[in-house]
Write a protein that holds these residues in place. Sequence first.
Motif, PDB file in Angstrom:
ATOM      1  N   UNK A 230      87.203  40.366  52.280  1.00 28.79           N
ATOM      2  CA  UNK A 230      85.799  40.682  51.819  1.00 28.79           C
ATOM      3  C   UNK A 230      84.928  39.935  51.181  1.00 28.79           C
ATOM      4  N   UNK A 231      85.181  38.651  50.196  1.00 28.56           N
ATOM      5  CA  UNK A 231      84.213  38.059  49.725  1.00 28.56           C
ATOM      6  C   UNK A 231      83.244  37.667  50.336  1.00 28.56           C
ATOM      7  N   UNK A 232      83.465  36.767  51.530  1.00 32.59           N
ATOM      8  CA  UNK A 232      82.384  36.400  52.130  1.00 32.59           C
ATOM      9  C   UNK A 232      81.210  37.317  52.550  1.00 32.59           C
ATOM     10  N   UNK A 233      81.565  38.695  52.833  1.00 36.00           N
ATOM     11  CA  UNK A 233      80.894  39.309  53.523  1.00 36.00           C
ATOM     12  C   UNK A 233      79.447  39.951  52.979  1.00 36.00           C
ATOM     13  N   UNK A 234      79.012  40.423  53.656  1.00 37.65           N
ATOM     14  CA  UNK A 234      77.239  40.478  52.850  1.00 37.65           C
ATOM     15  C   UNK A 234      77.594  42.425  53.254  1.00 37.65           C
ATOM     16  N   UNK A 235      76.994  43.118  52.061  1.00 39.54           N
ATOM     17  CA  UNK A 235      77.389  44.647  52.006  1.00 39.54           C
ATOM     18  C   UNK A 235      75.932  45.406  52.181  1.00 39.54           C
ATOM     19  N   UNK A 236      75.386  46.610  52.184  1.00 41.35           N
ATOM     20  CA  UNK A 236      74.376  47.091  51.923  1.00 41.35           C
ATOM     21  C   UNK A 236      74.632  48.341  51.770  1.00 41.35           C
TER      22      UNK A 236
ATOM     23  N   UNK B 174      80.753  34.933  59.946  1.00 39.93           N
ATOM     24  CA  UNK B 174      80.781  33.985  60.566  1.00 39.93           C
ATOM     25  C   UNK B 174      80.780  35.303  62.223  1.00 39.93           C
ATOM     26  N   UNK B 175      80.569  36.409  62.458  1.00 43.17           N
ATOM     27  CA  UNK B 175      80.247  36.931  63.409  1.00 43.17           C
ATOM     28  C   UNK B 175      79.019  37.756  63.394  1.00 43.17           C
ATOM     29  N   UNK B 176      78.540  37.732  61.923  1.00 44.16           N
ATOM     30  CA  UNK B 176      77.128  38.791  62.322  1.00 44.16           C
ATOM     31  C   UNK B 176      77.759  40.055  62.380  1.00 44.16           C
ATOM     32  N   UNK B 177      79.093  41.124  62.706  1.00 42.48           N
ATOM     33  CA  UNK B 177      79.016  41.872  63.169  1.00 42.48           C
ATOM     34  C   UNK B 177      79.247  43.126  61.987  1.00 42.48           C
ATOM     35  N   UNK B 178      78.336  43.932  61.974  1.00 48.04           N
ATOM     36  CA  UNK B 178      77.958  45.124  60.996  1.00 48.04           C
ATOM     37  C   UNK B 178      79.181  46.263  60.740  1.00 48.04           C
ATOM     38  N   UNK B 179      79.565  46.422  59.588  1.00 50.75           N
ATOM     39  CA  UNK B 179      80.703  48.569  60.189  1.00 50.75           C
ATOM     40  C   UNK B 179      80.203  49.256  58.751  1.00 50.75           C
ATOM     41  N   UNK B 180      80.476  50.126  59.553  1.00 49.18           N
ATOM     42  CA  UNK B 180      80.349  50.604  58.447  1.00 49.18           C
ATOM     43  C   UNK B 180      81.825  51.513  57.723  1.00 49.18           C
ATOM     44  N   UNK B 181      81.209  51.879  56.432  1.00 44.79           N
ATOM     45  CA  UNK B 181      82.854  52.155  55.508  1.00 44.79           C
ATOM     46  C   UNK B 181      82.768  53.351  55.751  1.00 44.79           C
TER      47      UNK B 181
END
Length: 78
Positions: free
Chosen positions: A67-73, A33-40
């Motif tokens: 986090x079901x719809x979030x993307x992960x890199x 939704x926000x496009x904001x990235x966060x590091x785990x």
Amino acid sequence: MSLVLEFIFIMKLDKNQEFPLAMLKGACITSPTSGVGRYITDVCVDIEDHEIIIVDDDDNSLSWDSLKDWSIQFQGGR
């Protein structure tokens, strides 16, 4: 005139994949939704509620289910 080509590769994973939870540390998760990235920064297991908790770089605790719809890199050992 400038032409920018952008390629997005999406890998579909089988539903029954397994990997060590430690692999999530350092990965970047991005809100759809926000496009904001966060590091785990940490991964915890709530044994009582049978839940995986993700801690981000702002010390927010996020339920894995949220986090079901979030993307992960994955960052490859970042």
